[in-house]
Every structure is written in structure tokens, then in C-alpha cells.
Design a protein around this motif. Structure first.
Motif, PDB file in Angstrom:
ATOM      1  N   ARG A 125       0.265   2.345   8.839  1.00 46.45           N
ATOM      2  CA  ARG A 125       1.572   2.156   8.189  1.00 46.45           C
ATOM      3  C   ARG A 125       1.426   2.112   6.669  1.00 46.45           C
ATOM      4  O   ARG A 125       2.203   2.738   5.944  1.00 46.45           O
ATOM      5  N   SER A 126       0.448   1.376   6.191  1.00 41.16           N
ATOM      6  CA  SER A 126       0.248   1.231   4.754  1.00 41.16           C
ATOM      7  C   SER A 126      -0.193   2.546   4.113  1.00 41.16           C
ATOM      8  O   SER A 126       0.263   2.906   3.032  1.00 41.16           O
ATOM      9  N   HIS A 130       4.377   3.542   4.143  1.00 45.39           N
ATOM     10  CA  HIS A 130       4.976   2.598   3.194  1.00 45.39           C
ATOM     11  C   HIS A 130       4.821   3.052   1.747  1.00 45.39           C
ATOM     12  O   HIS A 130       3.906   3.793   1.404  1.00 45.39           O
ATOM     13  N   GLU A 132       3.442   1.966  -1.576  1.00 46.58           N
ATOM     14  CA  GLU A 132       2.374   1.029  -1.913  1.00 46.58           C
ATOM     15  C   GLU A 132       1.939   1.245  -3.360  1.00 46.58           C
ATOM     16  O   GLU A 132       2.291   2.246  -3.985  1.00 46.58           O
TER      17      GLU A 132
END
Length: 186
Positions: A125-126, A130, A132
Motif C-alpha cells: 500500500r505504501s 499511497h 508518501e
């Protein structure tokens, strides 16, 4: 007063473009490692490419260590994180779990010269879904401080490497394997 000569590069990563900036920064640091590369991450759900870079670093003689939480904030994600241990430790990566509580730091420290910190976890996910941000540091005093903090964190972490060199029970392997299928959704 002597000014420190170091380089600091902030960067962002967006799921709206075709650039995998966060993962590429981490993989390039691993590729450049000569002596050691240490990671802290609350979640360890990595791509095949990242796993390959980490294991190739070990084959080059690099000391690769990863600290993850020993106490989860999400049991399913914790099991998926642990499902990634076996292949890594069989390749020579050393895995530690932070025992005092949940550990949410995201850092990468390499050869006393390069470090990365920010919001980017080593998880699907990161790295892919997402927004970031991170900071890459080169030859900064802060890197020595980060390494000292890492070494202090290791003192209160349990090395689980040997636990994962042994064959895991079939029931646990099935459970973790099924969870890995759904890892991008966790």
C-alpha cells in the motif's frame, strides 16, 4: 563554527504517476550497499524485486537487517509481514522484532553514508497506493545518530532469524500464503 557538508534530498511519491519513487530509492540504496543496510518498518510486505535486491545484497557480503514490530497493530498484516521472513532469512537477511510495543519507524541506513526516513513503509500500500514522502541523506551527521538509535533499538528487539530458518508448520504456511494473496488489500 564549522558547517556540515552533507546532502539532503526530500522527495514525494504519488500513486497517480508511473514512477515508483519510494521503492526505487530503497532498492537503489540496497544496490549501493557495500557493508551494511539496515531497515526499520512497521510492515514488511515487499515485491519480488525488493526481495531479490535484499537477497542479492547478502550474496555480495552485505549485512542486511530488518526490524519490524513484535506486537502488531493489525493481526492480519502482522501475519503477512511474518510470511515474508522465511525466504529472506534463508537468503541470509537477519530479522528482528521490536518487543516493547508497536514500532512505527520507517528508516533505511546504509554504510554510515546514506539514510532514508519518512512515511514510506516496506509494504504494498505504501509503495504503490499511497501518497508518501521521504528524505534521502548523504554524508550527514544525522546518519550516525540514526545508526546509534538503530543499535539501541536492536538491544530491545528479539532476533527471530533462527526461528524462520526452520521449516514452518504447514498450517501456518497455508494461513500466511492465503493472507499474502490479499496483501495488496491490507
Amino acid at each position: 563554527q564549522v558547517k556540515e557538508k552533507c546532502y539532503i534530498q526530500p522527495y514525494g511519491d504519488s500513486p497517480l504517476d508511473d514512477e515508483l519513487v519510494g521503492e526505487n530509492v530503497y532498492m537503489n540504496v540496497v544496490k549501493m550497499a557495500k557493508n551494511y543496510v539496515y531497515f526499520t518498518t512497521p510492515y514488511l510486505i515487499i515485491s519480488d524485486e525488493m526481495e531479490r535486491e535484499l537477497t542479492m545484497a547478502v550474496k555480495r557480503g552485505v549485512d542486511v537487517r530488518i526490524i519490524t514490530p513484535g506486537i502488531p497493530d493489525n493481526k492480519s498484516v502482522f501475519e503477512v509481514t511474518r510470511s515474508n521472513y522465511e525466504d529472506l532469512v534463508k537468503a541470509g537477511v537477519r530479522i528482528y522484532e521490536y518487543t516493547p510495543g508497536f514500532f512505527h519507524a520507517k528508516e533505511c541506513i546504509c554504510d554510515d553514508e546514506i539514510a532514508v526516513t519518512g512515511t514510506i513503509n516496506l509494504d504494498y500500500r505504501s509503495l504503490y497506493l499511497h501518497f508518501e514522502n521521504g528524505v534521502l541523506m548523504y554524508q550527514c551527521q544525522a546518519i550516525k545518530d540514526m545508526k546509534a538509535d538503530y543499535e539501541e533499538t536492536m538491544k530491545v528487539s528479539k532476533e527471530v532469524t533462527e526461528d524462520y530458518k526452520a521449516k514452518q508448520p504447514f498450517k501456518i504456511k497455508i494461513k500466511r500464503g492465503l493472507l499474502r494473496v490479499f496483501a495488496p488489500l491490507l
